[in-house]
Design an enzyme around this catalytic site. Structure first.
Site, PDB file in Angstrom:
ATOM      1  N   CYS A 167       0.427   3.618   3.198  1.00 40.07           N
ATOM      2  CA  CYS A 167       0.629   3.382   1.765  1.00 40.07           C
ATOM      3  C   CYS A 167       2.035   3.728   1.285  1.00 40.07           C
ATOM      4  O   CYS A 167       2.385   3.402   0.159  1.00 40.07           O
ATOM      5  CB  CYS A 167      -0.429   4.115   0.950  1.00 40.07           C
ATOM      6  SG  CYS A 167      -0.183   5.896   0.797  1.00 40.07           S
ATOM      7  N   ARG A 171       0.566  -4.205  -3.944  1.00 42.65           N
ATOM      8  CA  ARG A 171       0.334  -3.346  -5.119  1.00 42.65           C
ATOM      9  C   ARG A 171       0.566  -4.141  -6.398  1.00 42.65           C
ATOM     10  O   ARG A 171      -0.195  -4.032  -7.370  1.00 42.65           O
ATOM     11  CB  ARG A 171       1.268  -2.125  -5.089  1.00 42.65           C
ATOM     12  CG  ARG A 171       0.935  -1.061  -4.068  1.00 42.65           C
ATOM     13  CD  ARG A 171      -0.333  -0.285  -4.413  1.00 42.65           C
ATOM     14  NE  ARG A 171      -0.250   0.398  -5.692  1.00 42.65           N
ATOM     15  CZ  ARG A 171       0.305   1.606  -5.877  1.00 42.65           C
ATOM     16  NH1 ARG A 171       0.816   2.259  -4.844  1.00 42.65           N
ATOM     17  NH2 ARG A 171       0.308   2.164  -7.060  1.00 42.65           N
ATOM     18  N   HIS A 224      -6.915   7.386  -5.210  1.00 41.11           N
ATOM     19  CA  HIS A 224      -5.778   6.454  -5.285  1.00 41.11           C
ATOM     20  C   HIS A 224      -6.331   5.023  -5.259  1.00 41.11           C
ATOM     21  O   HIS A 224      -6.048   4.241  -4.345  1.00 41.11           O
ATOM     22  CB  HIS A 224      -4.837   6.697  -4.106  1.00 41.11           C
ATOM     23  CG  HIS A 224      -3.432   6.222  -4.329  1.00 41.11           C
ATOM     24  ND1 HIS A 224      -3.052   5.512  -5.447  1.00 41.11           N
ATOM     25  CD2 HIS A 224      -2.314   6.341  -3.554  1.00 41.11           C
ATOM     26  CE1 HIS A 224      -1.768   5.233  -5.365  1.00 41.11           C
ATOM     27  NE2 HIS A 224      -1.294   5.710  -4.231  1.00 41.11           N
TER      28      HIS A 224
END
Length: 307
Positions: free
Chosen positions: A263, A291, A129
């Site tokens: 997250c 992000r 990720h």
């Protein structure tokens, strides 16, 4: 010339990672000041898994860079009817300037990248990720210098978030402590790769089954859901991971000014308590915002490299 893909965290060198994070900070300060996709250039964003933050952050971020986001759900395209991912890559490469994909096995994104003639970005696979970790590192950098920072990750570290945390933080010269029971720890090959990186960056990785030992003195404490996408709800997992819950008692062992990361999405009351997630040390929602900025910086950097 082959495009520079971002399939896992160590597709960047430490210097490249730092360059992207520096750009992310600039883009956060001036969201519309870097029209790297002006034209507009198009970016395909392909989803084979559900998404909230990834979908929104790439959609909005591509637009803020002056580009055109083309969001594709696999179920509504020929991918959902069995067209090969290699053929899809060849077609998309003729239409767009980059391909972002959220998918399952790492073999799938590797095949896509092998046939693509534009940069491919991993928006989450079973193994990695990396876009999330760029956002995590940006969030930490807003709090303190990355190099030398101690980050504790508690809970299930045997999947994408654990892998990417170990590798990305090693690239940044951080000291990572994984607190996880046996069977939930990063794979030996991931730890071996981290050791190679740390030999150059001065970082380190410690794996322990003692959550208190992992968290003690840490500047950053991070966790993630115990039941991830595609996993069966398992009483065994809750039994194994119960003492790794990020709660006020565990957090009290960290540094006084430690920050908390998750997250998202969070399963409140499982891996993290409301008291911690909504508390003064939480940077969870700043992390979610980052992000957007980190991914904008990544796309701008990849397209500059491809020019």
């Amino acid at each position: 010339m082959k495009p520079h893909h971002f399939l896992r965290d160590d597709d960047l060198t430490p210097a490249e990672q730092a360059e992207i994070l520096d750009l992310a900070a600039k883009l956060k300060a001036d969201r519309h000041g870097y029209p790297a996709l002006a034209g507009p250039k198009s970016v395909a964003v392909v989803f084979e898994k559900p998404s909230t933050r990834t979908r929104l952050s790439f959609d909005i971020g591509i637009a803020e860079l002056g580009g055109h986001p083309v969001l594709l759900d696999a179920q509504s395209t020929q991918l959902g009817r069995g067209e090969s991912i290699g053929d899809t890559a060849k077609v998309l490469s003729r239409y767009v300037s980059a391909i972002v994909i959220r998918t399952f096995g790492d073999d799938r994104i590797a095949e896509l990248a092998s046939h693509a003639t534009v940069p491919v970005v991993n928006a989450l696979t079973d193994g990695w990720h990396p876009c999330q970790l760029l956002a995590d590192l940006q969030t930490v950098a807003e709090h303190r210098p990355l190099k030398g920072t101690h980050l504790a990750y508690v809970g299930d570290a045997a999947f994408n978030m654990g892998n990417s945390t170990v590798i990305a933080c090693s690239l940044a010269g951080m000291h990572v402590r994984i607190g996880a029971p046996e069977g939930y720890q990063p794979a030996p090959d991931v730890l071996a790769r981290a050791a190679e990186i740390n030999a150059a960056t001065g970082g380190s990785v410690l794996v322990t089954n003692d959550p208190v030992a992992a968290v003690t003195g840490a500047h950053v404490v991070s966790t993630d859901a115990w039941i991830s996408m595609g996993m069966a709800d398992s009483a065994q997992r809750f039994g194994d991971l119960g003492r790794y819950q990020l709660n006020a008692e565990l957090l009290a062992h960290a540094a006084d000014d430690a920050i908390v990361l998750h997250c998202l999405p969070a399963h409140r009351g499982e891996e993290i308590t409301d008291e911690v997630m909504d508390g003064p040390q939480s940077r969870v929602f700043e992390q979610a915002e980052n992000r957007l900025h980190a991914q904008k910086a990544l796309l701008a950097w990849l397209l500059k490299e491809a020019a």
